[in-house]
Design a protein around this motif. Structure first.
Motif, PDB file in Angstrom:
ATOM      1  N   PHE A  13     -18.955 -19.824  11.328  1.00  0.00           N
ATOM      2  CA  PHE A  13     -20.211 -19.981  10.254  1.00  0.00           C
ATOM      3  C   PHE A  13     -19.603 -20.991   9.322  1.00  0.00           C
ATOM      4  O   PHE A  13     -20.157 -21.915   8.735  1.00  0.00           O
ATOM      5  N   ARG A  14     -18.275 -20.795   8.725  1.00  0.00           N
ATOM      6  CA  ARG A  14     -17.645 -21.742   7.564  1.00  0.00           C
ATOM      7  C   ARG A  14     -17.490 -23.076   8.486  1.00  0.00           C
ATOM      8  O   ARG A  14     -17.927 -24.238   7.488  1.00  0.00           O
ATOM      9  N   ALA A  15     -17.344 -23.290   9.544  1.00  0.00           N
ATOM     10  CA  ALA A  15     -16.964 -24.539  10.231  1.00  0.00           C
ATOM     11  C   ALA A  15     -18.304 -25.364  10.363  1.00  0.00           C
ATOM     12  O   ALA A  15     -18.480 -26.589  10.259  1.00  0.00           O
ATOM     13  N   LEU A  16     -19.076 -24.621  10.923  1.00  0.00           N
ATOM     14  CA  LEU A  16     -20.559 -25.175  10.833  1.00  0.00           C
ATOM     15  C   LEU A  16     -21.089 -25.745   9.584  1.00  0.00           C
ATOM     16  O   LEU A  16     -21.964 -26.653   9.561  1.00  0.00           O
ATOM     17  N   GLN A  17     -21.043 -24.791   8.682  1.00  0.00           N
ATOM     18  CA  GLN A  17     -21.444 -25.275   7.361  1.00  0.00           C
ATOM     19  C   GLN A  17     -20.887 -26.622   6.742  1.00  0.00           C
ATOM     20  O   GLN A  17     -21.647 -27.418   6.232  1.00  0.00           O
ATOM     21  N   ARG A  18     -19.583 -26.660   7.072  1.00  0.00           N
ATOM     22  CA  ARG A  18     -19.032 -27.775   6.784  1.00  0.00           C
ATOM     23  C   ARG A  18     -19.228 -28.931   7.525  1.00  0.00           C
ATOM     24  O   ARG A  18     -19.501 -30.080   7.128  1.00  0.00           O
ATOM     25  N   ALA A  19     -19.581 -28.636   8.863  1.00  0.00           N
ATOM     26  CA  ALA A  19     -19.978 -29.803   9.679  1.00  0.00           C
ATOM     27  C   ALA A  19     -21.206 -30.322   9.503  1.00  0.00           C
ATOM     28  O   ALA A  19     -21.526 -31.560   9.766  1.00  0.00           O
ATOM     29  N   ALA A  20     -22.033 -29.476   9.061  1.00  0.00           N
ATOM     30  CA  ALA A  20     -23.710 -29.873   8.825  1.00  0.00           C
ATOM     31  C   ALA A  20     -23.515 -30.532   7.583  1.00  0.00           C
ATOM     32  O   ALA A  20     -24.297 -31.596   7.607  1.00  0.00           O
ATOM     33  N   GLN A  21     -22.787 -30.320   6.593  1.00  0.00           N
ATOM     34  CA  GLN A  21     -22.684 -31.202   5.105  1.00  0.00           C
ATOM     35  C   GLN A  21     -22.126 -32.423   5.608  1.00  0.00           C
ATOM     36  O   GLN A  21     -22.754 -33.545   5.029  1.00  0.00           O
ATOM     37  N   PHE A  35     -21.818 -46.683  18.055  1.00  0.00           N
ATOM     38  CA  PHE A  35     -21.441 -47.517  19.034  1.00  0.00           C
ATOM     39  C   PHE A  35     -21.576 -46.893  20.481  1.00  0.00           C
ATOM     40  O   PHE A  35     -21.752 -45.927  20.517  1.00  0.00           O
ATOM     41  N   GLU A  36     -21.623 -47.577  21.475  1.00  0.00           N
ATOM     42  CA  GLU A  36     -21.873 -47.067  22.870  1.00  0.00           C
ATOM     43  C   GLU A  36     -20.409 -46.805  23.413  1.00  0.00           C
ATOM     44  O   GLU A  36     -19.418 -47.607  23.442  1.00  0.00           O
ATOM     45  N   LYS A  37     -20.568 -45.906  24.053  1.00  0.00           N
ATOM     46  CA  LYS A  37     -19.226 -45.405  24.944  1.00  0.00           C
ATOM     47  C   LYS A  37     -19.358 -46.227  26.266  1.00  0.00           C
ATOM     48  O   LYS A  37     -20.423 -46.760  26.597  1.00  0.00           O
ATOM     49  N   ASP A  38     -18.369 -45.982  26.965  1.00  0.00           N
ATOM     50  CA  ASP A  38     -18.201 -46.518  28.476  1.00  0.00           C
ATOM     51  C   ASP A  38     -19.477 -46.212  29.360  1.00  0.00           C
ATOM     52  O   ASP A  38     -19.751 -46.948  30.124  1.00  0.00           O
ATOM     53  N   ASP A  39     -20.109 -45.007  29.207  1.00  0.00           N
ATOM     54  CA  ASP A  39     -21.284 -44.734  29.884  1.00  0.00           C
ATOM     55  C   ASP A  39     -22.682 -45.001  29.350  1.00  0.00           C
ATOM     56  O   ASP A  39     -23.583 -44.482  29.723  1.00  0.00           O
ATOM     57  N   LEU A  40     -22.363 -45.859  28.110  1.00  0.00           N
ATOM     58  CA  LEU A  40     -23.584 -46.484  27.560  1.00  0.00           C
ATOM     59  C   LEU A  40     -24.126 -45.224  26.414  1.00  0.00           C
ATOM     60  O   LEU A  40     -25.163 -45.704  26.006  1.00  0.00           O
ATOM     61  N   SER A  41     -23.906 -44.154  26.484  1.00  0.00           N
ATOM     62  CA  SER A  41     -24.412 -43.266  25.406  1.00  0.00           C
ATOM     63  C   SER A  41     -23.889 -43.338  24.164  1.00  0.00           C
ATOM     64  O   SER A  41     -22.521 -43.930  24.016  1.00  0.00           O
ATOM     65  N   PRO A  42     -24.583 -43.393  23.252  1.00  0.00           N
ATOM     66  CA  PRO A  42     -24.101 -43.598  21.617  1.00  0.00           C
ATOM     67  C   PRO A  42     -23.263 -42.286  21.401  1.00  0.00           C
ATOM     68  O   PRO A  42     -23.518 -41.192  21.505  1.00  0.00           O
ATOM     69  N   VAL A  43     -22.416 -42.795  20.288  1.00  0.00           N
ATOM     70  CA  VAL A  43     -21.652 -41.952  19.390  1.00  0.00           C
ATOM     71  C   VAL A  43     -21.568 -42.524  18.315  1.00  0.00           C
ATOM     72  O   VAL A  43     -21.692 -43.816  17.906  1.00  0.00           O
ATOM     73  N   THR A  44     -21.184 -41.616  17.352  1.00  0.00           N
ATOM     74  CA  THR A  44     -21.214 -41.874  15.719  1.00  0.00           C
ATOM     75  C   THR A  44     -20.056 -41.276  15.001  1.00  0.00           C
ATOM     76  O   THR A  44     -19.306 -40.616  15.668  1.00  0.00           O
ATOM     77  N   VAL A  45     -19.658 -42.264  13.754  1.00  0.00           N
ATOM     78  CA  VAL A  45     -18.626 -41.471  13.115  1.00  0.00           C
ATOM     79  C   VAL A  45     -18.699 -39.985  13.019  1.00  0.00           C
ATOM     80  O   VAL A  45     -17.606 -39.139  13.060  1.00  0.00           O
ATOM     81  N   ALA A  46     -19.813 -39.331  12.833  1.00  0.00           N
ATOM     82  CA  ALA A  46     -19.819 -37.874  12.595  1.00  0.00           C
ATOM     83  C   ALA A  46     -19.492 -37.289  13.757  1.00  0.00           C
ATOM     84  O   ALA A  46     -19.108 -36.237  13.789  1.00  0.00           O
ATOM     85  N   ASP A  47     -19.835 -37.658  15.143  1.00  0.00           N
ATOM     86  CA  ASP A  47     -19.238 -37.252  16.458  1.00  0.00           C
ATOM     87  C   ASP A  47     -17.412 -36.789  16.261  1.00  0.00           C
ATOM     88  O   ASP A  47     -17.360 -35.922  16.530  1.00  0.00           O
ATOM     89  N   PHE A  48     -17.131 -38.083  15.859  1.00  0.00           N
ATOM     90  CA  PHE A  48     -15.689 -37.864  15.989  1.00  0.00           C
ATOM     91  C   PHE A  48     -15.059 -37.044  14.934  1.00  0.00           C
ATOM     92  O   PHE A  48     -14.143 -35.947  14.858  1.00  0.00           O
ATOM     93  N   ALA A  49     -15.600 -37.148  13.605  1.00  0.00           N
ATOM     94  CA  ALA A  49     -15.154 -36.449  12.610  1.00  0.00           C
ATOM     95  C   ALA A  49     -15.383 -34.780  12.599  1.00  0.00           C
ATOM     96  O   ALA A  49     -14.620 -34.082  12.422  1.00  0.00           O
ATOM     97  N   ILE A  50     -16.669 -34.570  13.194  1.00  0.00           N
ATOM     98  CA  ILE A  50     -17.145 -32.992  13.466  1.00  0.00           C
ATOM     99  C   ILE A  50     -15.920 -32.532  14.432  1.00  0.00           C
ATOM    100  O   ILE A  50     -15.457 -31.332  14.437  1.00  0.00           O
ATOM    101  N   GLN A  51     -15.790 -33.229  15.688  1.00  0.00           N
ATOM    102  CA  GLN A  51     -14.771 -32.777  16.545  1.00  0.00           C
ATOM    103  C   GLN A  51     -13.397 -32.498  16.102  1.00  0.00           C
ATOM    104  O   GLN A  51     -13.001 -31.232  16.301  1.00  0.00           O
ATOM    105  N   ALA A  52     -12.948 -33.317  15.319  1.00  0.00           N
ATOM    106  CA  ALA A  52     -11.608 -33.160  14.589  1.00  0.00           C
ATOM    107  C   ALA A  52     -11.736 -31.908  13.577  1.00  0.00           C
ATOM    108  O   ALA A  52     -10.835 -31.223  13.625  1.00  0.00           O
ATOM    109  N   LEU A  53     -12.608 -31.907  13.062  1.00  0.00           N
ATOM    110  CA  LEU A  53     -12.900 -30.777  12.011  1.00  0.00           C
ATOM    111  C   LEU A  53     -13.016 -29.364  12.797  1.00  0.00           C
ATOM    112  O   LEU A  53     -12.189 -28.514  12.292  1.00  0.00           O
ATOM    113  N   LEU A  54     -13.615 -29.303  13.935  1.00  0.00           N
ATOM    114  CA  LEU A  54     -13.588 -28.103  14.601  1.00  0.00           C
ATOM    115  C   LEU A  54     -12.532 -27.854  15.145  1.00  0.00           C
ATOM    116  O   LEU A  54     -12.021 -26.470  15.026  1.00  0.00           O
TER     117      LEU A  54
END
Length: 358
Positions: A13-21, A35-54
């Protein structure tokens, strides 16, 4: 909820609240760092930051556990500007009480992300593994539409906990729900479950912690109400899903129309629909574990049954891709056989009987 995973739930719950913010702060920015990954799917700075946070949060709380996540840090290491934006985002989330539980440097961010970048859920004897999808529905997220953040705990390859953050979806959302139906109040919700202890929904806001509602919608009624996706996704076999819905006498199709798979499972648990079918256009197309692990448990704990198109149990221990299964058929326990039979009938009638061979 009284369960043996109280600490794990509270941490989620705490992690999701922070990730949501964090994710909502990027969602409102003009430049989302896409930007696009090698498989052409999009990724954002939020994807990276949230995975590191979690990973940082759960590694601090449960240092002996393993992690599986969608992203790897290769793109960050090649792009110093992108890495700096991710680092700045994470620094903005810091609070004095959890300073030690968050990344300590840019390189630490990359190392944390890579802890989960190539690992896979194990089977019997593998112990505890957390599975994260930092942003499920990146395409809808960058458009300001619905998305989800997935946290799952597997023990020996079996789901024991699912905690899904829906930062811009109301806990009182109504059907039919679409990608654009964001929470007008902006509060969001968390849908969560522990195996054998039911599924629940609560507000995303920490101040509303006492407001928790149990879910049991899949055990009610014989009507078929679909949750699926008819736009922005090209992996489905054309013409099958509509025909299945028609064969079953579904009241409306598509019903709830959502791109993110994690949100589809949460929506089923919330009772906004009770059936989903997904037949991939090719037999060598497989689902990804972070789109389903834990999130499926939400529906199962309300009385839902989930198999693949061949009627086989979903094997989350198969790897980062669910290579032991083909597609999904999910419905309340008492309706599942009827739905599965309709899928098989339609596939054979449309000349796709080869899809049903093991």
């Amino acid at each position: 909820m009284d369960s043996p995973y109280a600490k794990e739930l509270a941490t989620s719950f705490r992690a999701l609240q922070r990730a949501a913010q964090l994710s909502q702060s990027i969602a409102s920015a003009a430049d989302k760092g896409v930007f696009e990954k090698d498989d052409l799917s999009p990724v954002t700075v939020a994807d990276f930051a949230i995975q590191a946070l979690l990973i940082a949060t759960f590694r601090h709380a449960f240092p002996g556990d393993r992690f599986v996540g969608e992203e790897d840090a290769s793109g960050l290491r090649r792009n110093e500007l992108l890495l700096s934006r991710v680092w700045d985002l994470l620094r903005e989330t810091r609070h004095d009480e959890d300073e030690d539980a968050l990344p300590q440097s840019r390189e630490h961010v990359c190392r944390l992300i890579d802890l989960a970048a190539s690992t896979a859920p194990g089977g019997k004897g593998s112990g505890r593994t957390w599975v994260f999808d930092p942003i499920d529905g990146t395409r809808t997220y960058v458009r300001g539409e619905l998305y989800a953040i997935n946290v799952a705990l597997l023990v020996d390859g079996e789901q024991v906990l699912g905690s899904v953050g829906c930062p811009n979806m109301s806990m009182d959302a109504a059907a039919p729900l679409g990608n654009r139906d964001i929470d007008p109040l902006g509060s969001g919700c968390i849908v969560f479950a522990v195996r054998g202890h039911g599924a629940y929904v609560r507000s995303m806001a920490a101040a509303d912690e006492a407001v928790v509602r149990p879910l049991s919608a899949a055990r009610e009624g014989d009507d078929v109400r679909f949750v699926t996706c008819v736009g922005m996704v090209d992996s489905a076999l054309d013409g099958v899903h509509e025909a299945v819905a028609d064969r079953l006498g579904a009241a409306a199709f598509p019903g709830c129309d959502l791109v993110p798979w994690v949100l589809r499972w949460a929506t089923l648990a919330l009772g906004l629909g009770n059936t989903t079918v997904w037949v991939y256009k090719r037999r060598d197309r497989y689902a990804k574990v972070w789109d389903h692990a834990g999130a499926m448990l939400l529906f199962q704990e309300t009385g839902g049954k989930i198999t693949d198109v061949l009627g086989r149990r979903i094997d989350l221990a198969a790897g980062r891709k669910l290579s032991a299964n083909f597609g999904f058929v999910a419905a309340p326990e008492h309706l599942h056989a009827r739905v599965l039979d309709a899928v098989h009938q339609v596939l054979r009638e449309q000349g796709h009987g080869d899809m049903l061979t093991a």
